[in-house]
Write an enzyme that holds these catalytic residues in place. Structure first.
Site, mmCIF file in Angstrom:
data_model
loop_
_atom_site.group_PDB
_atom_site.id
_atom_site.type_symbol
_atom_site.label_atom_id
_atom_site.label_comp_id
_atom_site.label_asym_id
_atom_site.label_seq_id
_atom_site.Cartn_x
_atom_site.Cartn_y
_atom_site.Cartn_z
ATOM 1 N N HIS A 142 -0.671 0.197 -9.900
ATOM 2 C CA HIS A 142 -1.439 -0.674 -8.999
ATOM 3 C C HIS A 142 -2.016 -1.885 -9.745
ATOM 4 C CE1 HIS A 142 -3.683 -0.548 -4.913
ATOM 5 N NE2 HIS A 142 -3.497 -1.789 -5.297
ATOM 6 N N ALA A 180 -0.522 -5.175 -9.323
ATOM 7 C CA ALA A 180 0.130 -6.394 -8.828
ATOM 8 C C ALA A 180 -0.770 -7.616 -8.938
ATOM 9 C CB ALA A 180 0.579 -6.203 -7.380
ATOM 10 N N ARG A 224 0.851 -1.189 0.000
ATOM 11 C CA ARG A 224 0.000 0.000 0.000
ATOM 12 C C ARG A 224 0.885 1.238 0.000
ATOM 13 N NH1 ARG A 224 -3.307 -2.767 -1.597
ATOM 14 N NH2 ARG A 224 -5.512 -3.023 -0.990
ATOM 15 N N GLU A 238 -3.189 8.007 -4.803
ATOM 16 C CA GLU A 238 -3.519 7.300 -6.041
ATOM 17 C C GLU A 238 -4.800 7.891 -6.632
ATOM 18 O OE1 GLU A 238 -3.741 3.055 -5.855
ATOM 19 O OE2 GLU A 238 -1.718 2.832 -5.066
#
Length: 346
Positions: free
Chosen positions: A306, A308, A258, A287
């Site tokens: 973002h 992953a 995070r 973000e």
């Protein structure tokens, strides 16, 4: 006791597709479920806060309308706010196809007798693989080298001793957070010949070849630090200017957990000064990362928006786990992935 026909809402999106949830439920339970579908806008539209919940995507009014007479809901990003939950009196079970149901007001769900479940570990293989890829990419300066090739250059001078990259083999690397993802990353680092240090007060038994240390020691010794801790009030800003200063000059930070674990301004400064040799990042604070943010132009950074968990296998795994949980509930069997409700006060 097995239940009669159960009304289920598959509140999916363009990653965890409602049709996949519906097909899985029908294959598992046949005519014992009646499934309706709702498609949310994520990831075409980024997630964000909706009322009091976080990392959510979708419209409260649309969700309220879809929940009429629904006993079970499966979702990934839909905003289950207090307002939504109060308008869904028939709801008894909510399965969130994520590791943590941050898009759910858990206190309100508990108050209304709604059991909340998640799908822990559904993205562990994908997130771990990306963390390793980012690590290798930064160590070998792949983003910079790729840019030179796209510009028509042939930088054979990057074979020079002072310019070439490094290896994991023989290096000390630190893994912060030793859950499902951190364990996979540590195993991959060890397979590549690294000596793995772990900082996690809740890690429990560690596998052979992994050394537990406190965070300051991990930072001071590690050539690479990979973050996999959960974001909590205690871990918010875990890595700030003081922590970055502990890391050896030229070391690498990787974050696929995070963004708020790291002080973004401090990280940018450490990269620009040359104290850090590079960073591989999938998550940011804030973000989306603003287009003008200086982190975008910091040296030797490999930046991913973002993604992953963005594999088809992750989506398929999430659907399978959710379907199995709904099936257990419908059959009156114990649930596997119940999320503990927060303590209620007052």
């Amino acid at each position: 006791m097995p239940r009669d026909v159960v009304n289920v809402l598959a509140a999916g999106d363009h990653f965890v597709r409602p049709s996949a949830v519906a097909d899985g439920l029908r294959a598992e339970l046949g005519e014992r479920v009646a499934v309706t579908s709702l498609t949310g806008p994520w990831p075409v539209r980024p997630f964000g806060p909706v009322a009091e919940v976080h990392e959510a995507s979708g419209d409260e009014d649309e969700l309220i309308a879809a929940l009429r007479d629904v006993e079970v809901a499966v979702t990934q990003m839909a905003p289950f706010t207090a307002r939504v939950l109060s308008a869904a009196p028939s709801l008894k079970l909510l399965v969130v196809t994520r590791g943590g149901p941050v898009n759910v007001n858990l206190a309100e769900a508990a108050e209304r007798g709604v059991t909340v479940c998640s799908t822990p570990g559904r993205n562990a293989p994908a997130a771990a693989e990306l963390a390793v890829a980012l690590t290798l990419g930064v160590l070998r300066r792949l983003s910079e080298v790729h840019a030179t090739m796209r510009d028509g250059q042939w930088r054979s001078d990057l074979y020079s001793y002072d310019l070439c990259g490094g290896e994991l083999d023989g290096a000390e690397v630190g893994v912060v957070g030793f859950g499902a993802i951190g364990r996979r990353v540590a195993a991959a680092f060890r397979a590549l010949g690294a000596h793995v240090l772990v900082a996690d007060p809740f890690a429990g038994t560690l596998p052979e070849g992994v050394t537990p240390v406190e965070l300051p020691e991990l930072l001071a010794r590690s050539r690479v630090v990979s973050l996999h801790a959960r974001l909590t009030p205690e871990t918010h800003g875990l890595i700030g200017a003081a922590e970055l200063a502990l890391m050896p000059r030229g070391s690498v930070l990787v974050n696929t957990a995070r963004g708020a674990l790291v002080d973004t301004d401090a990280l940018t400064a450490a990269l620009e000064s040359g104290h850090l040799g590079g960073a591989g990042l999938d998550v940011y604070e804030p973000e989306p990362l603003p287009a003008s943010h200086p982190l975008r132009s910091a040296p030797n950074t490999l930046l991913i928006p973002h993604l992953a968990g963005a594999t088809r296998q992750t989506a398929d795994r999430a659907v399978r786990m959710a379907v199995e949980e709904v099936a257990r509930w419908c059959r009156g069997e114990p649930l596997a992935y119940t999320v503990a409700a927060p303590a209620l006060t007052g």
